[in-house]
Design an enzyme around this catalytic site. Structure first.
Site, PDB file in Angstrom:
ATOM      1  N   CYS A  25       0.830  -1.196   0.000  1.00 21.12           N
ATOM      2  CA  CYS A  25       0.000   0.000   0.000  1.00 21.12           C
ATOM      3  C   CYS A  25       0.870   1.254   0.000  1.00 21.12           C
ATOM      4  CB  CYS A  25      -1.013  -0.044   1.143  1.00 21.12           C
ATOM      5  SG  CYS A  25      -2.335   1.174   0.941  1.00 21.12           S
ATOM      6  N   HIS A  75      -3.816  -4.732  -0.169  1.00 22.11           N
ATOM      7  CA  HIS A  75      -3.390  -5.310   1.106  1.00 22.11           C
ATOM      8  C   HIS A  75      -3.491  -6.836   1.026  1.00 22.11           C
ATOM      9  CE1 HIS A  75      -3.098  -1.673   3.621  1.00 22.11           C
ATOM     10  NE2 HIS A  75      -4.009  -1.195   2.794  1.00 22.11           N
ATOM     11  N   GLU A 119      -2.570  -8.942   3.163  1.00 15.10           N
ATOM     12  CA  GLU A 119      -2.927  -9.451   4.489  1.00 15.10           C
ATOM     13  C   GLU A 119      -4.411  -9.322   4.783  1.00 15.10           C
ATOM     14  OE1 GLU A 119      -2.384  -5.074   5.271  1.00 15.10           O
ATOM     15  OE2 GLU A 119      -1.579  -6.536   3.874  1.00 15.10           O
TER      16      GLU A 119
END
EC number: 4.3.2.10
Length: 193
Positions: free
Chosen positions: A77, A175, A177
């Protein structure tokens, strides 16, 4: 394998650490130069505003270190955006790893872009086993235009770089994650490089 998440006060570090743990690995959160240099893999997260994040990097000397790293580095990001030449956000000079300037989305679309989007034109082993048009999670108001270093694109009014790569440096605008199984596979691919 030693995995380091750079901790410079502008990152989404806990969610990344938990995602790595779910994959069966441990990561160290640090801003220690020697620990970063000794790592097998480095993750460079980022959440927040570009100019204040760069100020934190400069204050710790990490702005000089990161571009010299030789092991695989993944910017996430804002981390990816800071790896670019510059950003319109706060008129910020970046680390100059990726040869592209980050710009703001037009006011034709709702900014920030928040939510699920598709990635396509997937290149490099970062996207091994990932299908074209897989869904990933985005939260951003600024983007890197498509360049010769683009290894995945997304579309939000226009096509833009969802991921970049140059030598040992990788960056994702999204992202991983927070991107469910697709994101976990992308993180696994990075850790297995």
């Amino acid at each position: 394998m030693k995995i380091v998440i750079i901790n410079y006060g502008a990152g989404n570090i806990q969610s990344i650490k938990f995602a790595i743990k779910r994959l069966g690995f441990e990561a160290v959160l640090t801003d220690n130069v020697n620990e970063i240099l000794a790592a097998d893999k480095v993750i460079f997260p980022g959440v927040g505003e570009a100019s204040s994040a760069m100020s934190k990097l400069r204050a710790s000397g990490l702005d000089a270190l990161i571009p010299t790293l030789k092991q695989p580095v993944l910017g996430i990001c804002l981390g990816m955006q800071l790896m670019c030449n510059a950003s319109e956000e706060g008129n910020t000079t970046g680390l100059g790893i990726f040869n592209v300037d980050v710009v703001k989305f037009s006011n034709k679309v709702k900014v920030p872009q928040i939510g699920w989007n598709e990635i396509s034109n997937l290149k490099t082993n970062l996207f091994n086993t990932i299908k074209e048009n897989a869904h990933i999670y985005m939260v951003h108001s600024f983007y890197a235009p498509v360049t010769n270093e683009t290894i995945a694109t997304s579309n939000y009014d226009i096509d833009y770089s969802a991921a970049l790569q140059k030598n040992n440096f990788y960056g994702t605008q999204f992202h991983p994650e927070k991107s469910s199984e697709v994101g976990e596979q992308i993180l696994r691919n990075f850790l297995e490089m």
